[in-house]
Enzyme design. Sequence first.
Site, short mmCIF file in Angstrom:
data_model
loop_
_atom_site.label_atom_id
_atom_site.label_comp_id
_atom_site.label_asym_id
_atom_site.label_seq_id
_atom_site.Cartn_x
_atom_site.Cartn_y
_atom_site.Cartn_z
N HIS A 17 1.39 -6.33 -3.26
CA HIS A 17 0.30 -5.91 -2.36
C HIS A 17 -0.83 -5.27 -3.17
O HIS A 17 -0.79 -5.24 -4.40
CB HIS A 17 0.83 -4.99 -1.26
CG HIS A 17 1.49 -3.74 -1.77
ND1 HIS A 17 0.84 -2.80 -2.52
CD2 HIS A 17 2.77 -3.29 -1.63
CE1 HIS A 17 1.67 -1.82 -2.83
NE2 HIS A 17 2.86 -2.10 -2.31
N HIS A 20 -0.01 -2.56 -5.85
CA HIS A 20 0.51 -3.13 -7.09
C HIS A 20 -0.64 -3.71 -7.92
O HIS A 20 -0.68 -3.56 -9.14
CB HIS A 20 1.48 -4.29 -6.82
CG HIS A 20 2.67 -3.94 -6.00
ND1 HIS A 20 3.08 -4.71 -4.93
CD2 HIS A 20 3.56 -2.93 -6.09
CE1 HIS A 20 4.17 -4.18 -4.40
NE2 HIS A 20 4.49 -3.10 -5.08
N CYS A 125 18.99 9.13 2.85
CA CYS A 125 18.09 8.15 3.48
C CYS A 125 18.36 6.80 2.84
O CYS A 125 18.21 6.63 1.63
CB CYS A 125 16.62 8.53 3.28
SG CYS A 125 15.50 7.21 3.85
N CYS A 128 15.22 5.20 1.22
CA CYS A 128 14.84 5.72 -0.11
C CYS A 128 15.96 5.56 -1.11
O CYS A 128 15.75 5.74 -2.32
CB CYS A 128 14.50 7.20 -0.04
SG CYS A 128 13.09 7.58 0.99
N CYS A 142 13.10 11.86 7.07
CA CYS A 142 12.64 11.48 5.74
C CYS A 142 11.12 11.41 5.76
O CYS A 142 10.54 10.75 6.61
CB CYS A 142 13.21 10.10 5.36
SG CYS A 142 12.31 9.35 3.98
N HIS A 145 9.98 7.68 5.43
CA HIS A 145 10.37 6.67 6.41
C HIS A 145 10.28 7.16 7.85
O HIS A 145 10.36 6.37 8.78
CB HIS A 145 11.79 6.17 6.13
CG HIS A 145 11.85 5.37 4.86
ND1 HIS A 145 12.13 5.94 3.65
CD2 HIS A 145 11.62 4.06 4.64
CE1 HIS A 145 12.10 5.00 2.71
NE2 HIS A 145 11.77 3.86 3.27
N LYS A 294 -11.19 -5.65 11.31
CA LYS A 294 -10.52 -6.92 11.04
C LYS A 294 -10.77 -7.45 9.65
O LYS A 294 -11.83 -7.31 9.09
CB LYS A 294 -11.02 -7.96 12.04
CG LYS A 294 -10.24 -7.92 13.33
CD LYS A 294 -10.30 -9.27 14.00
CE LYS A 294 -9.39 -9.32 15.21
NZ LYS A 294 -10.00 -10.03 16.33
N LYS A 297 -10.01 -14.34 8.77
CA LYS A 297 -8.85 -15.17 9.07
C LYS A 297 -8.17 -15.65 7.79
O LYS A 297 -6.94 -15.64 7.69
CB LYS A 297 -9.27 -16.38 9.89
CG LYS A 297 -8.73 -16.32 11.30
CD LYS A 297 -8.64 -17.69 11.93
CE LYS A 297 -8.38 -17.51 13.43
NZ LYS A 297 -9.43 -18.12 14.23
#
Length: 508
Positions: A17, A20, A125, A128, A142, A145, A294, A297
């Site tokens: 993502h 990264h 958890c 984790c 957590c 999370h 947004k 697309k």
Amino acid sequence: MAFYITTPIYYVNAEPHLGHAYTTIVADALARFHRLMGEETRFQTGTDEHGDKVMEAARKVGLPVKDFVDRISGRFRQTWDGLQISYDVFVRTTQASHLRLVQDILGRLYDQGDIYFGEYGGLYCFGCERFYLERELEDGKCPDHQTPPTFIKEENYFFRMGRHQEWLIGFIEDFPDWIRPERYKNEVLGFLREPLEDLCISRPKQRLEWGITLPFDERYVAYVWFDALLNYLTGLDYPEGAAFQHFWPSVQHLIAKDILKPHAIYWPIMLKAAGIDPFRHLNVHGYWQMAEGKMSKSLGNVVEPRMLAEIYGIDQVRYFFLREMVFGLDATFSEEALRTRINADLANDLGNLVARSLGMAFKYSQGVAPVPGDLEPEDKEVAAQAQDTAADFLRLFPELEFPKALARIWEFVGHLNRYIVATAPWELAKDPNAQPRLATVLYHQLEGLRFLAALLRPVMPTSAEKMAEYLGLDASQRSLLFPEALVWGGLAPGTTLKKGKPLFPRLE
Ligand SMILES: [Zn+2]
């Protein structure tokens, strides 16, 4: 000098993502910068492939776990290729040399009494893959999370962290920029005000099989962090490897703030216990928040870095990331902000400057770099600005001041654009007596572009290379290092220029 830069190894429970991509682009730009400084450079990235979450993700898509990790690890490599990431080493925690190294170090720490067997009951958890203390929870949940942890009790192996707590505090205080920016150093010193609990470094195989078996007890695998952090040594072929002798400890880790604690506390203590010197710097950056509103697309809701580069261009994306986020702070990603940067900074400011300067050189100088004549104050000012810009860039960039370093380059772009307006070459062209003056002005524009092409190499490698090509620079000039490449007058008069496509097409 040696320079070793690492990204974290990315966890393969999900696709690459933006976060990264940011860490990896920063690492790449720094690696390219240090190579240009003539330093021996090693750049390592990789994938973290063990643990509950990976097992679960594989189960969800119905693949054997090994096939699943091969697939996602491959996805990371494709993404980095798609962003022109020039890594030297890609480590996978499932590779045989890593397994051996983790077992060696665990065995050694066990033999010397840093690891003991005991029973522990605590709040765990599963997301984790770690135990939490009451005080670390937020409203009993957590903090990552937002789910309540489960109480579990089991026999495990523990790493004596407390032994080295005082050493770590002293070390951080002695080397104030060891963890940078400073806010993260303060956060770590904050954690260290409480006594450190011993770290549970095993997981029973009955609960988790996908891991590295402990060398002293076959019923257990290593805790995923204990396994993962050691990748930084695997990539250097520790302990015998020449790379280890050469690049350790001049290592700089790059991480996002969510993994501060393992890197700033577990990792230095693991190294200390194993008798290895601490790394040079831990560089911590913030999060990319997604803006409300947004995405187009073609991009979809989850922004895939590779897709982003395919749509907008690799250099455009690299420039945006480095220009937009102050290292250490959070930043907001929106497609609109990306488009604005592309149109304003790249198409308008830089792209137009390149197109105009080359266009005039073709129109008024037959596509050849002219011989400059007598200098006016404004010409000397261009040369001085170029040198000052280079000096500032060389100082700011390795200090992770990317937006400032780039803004400084763009000040020079602005200066050159104003120089063109002030000297008005199209007017000089009309006057037969002004030909020497025209030659001087055109030369200063082109030599200014050569500076830009050199400075932008770590950030926008393809565009910088194209600029060098348009300027007719030969292979030896293109491979000049810093600071030799940044001496005014490098463009030889008489060099034949090349026509080419616009560098950064405007987005409509
Ligand atoms: Zn959690």
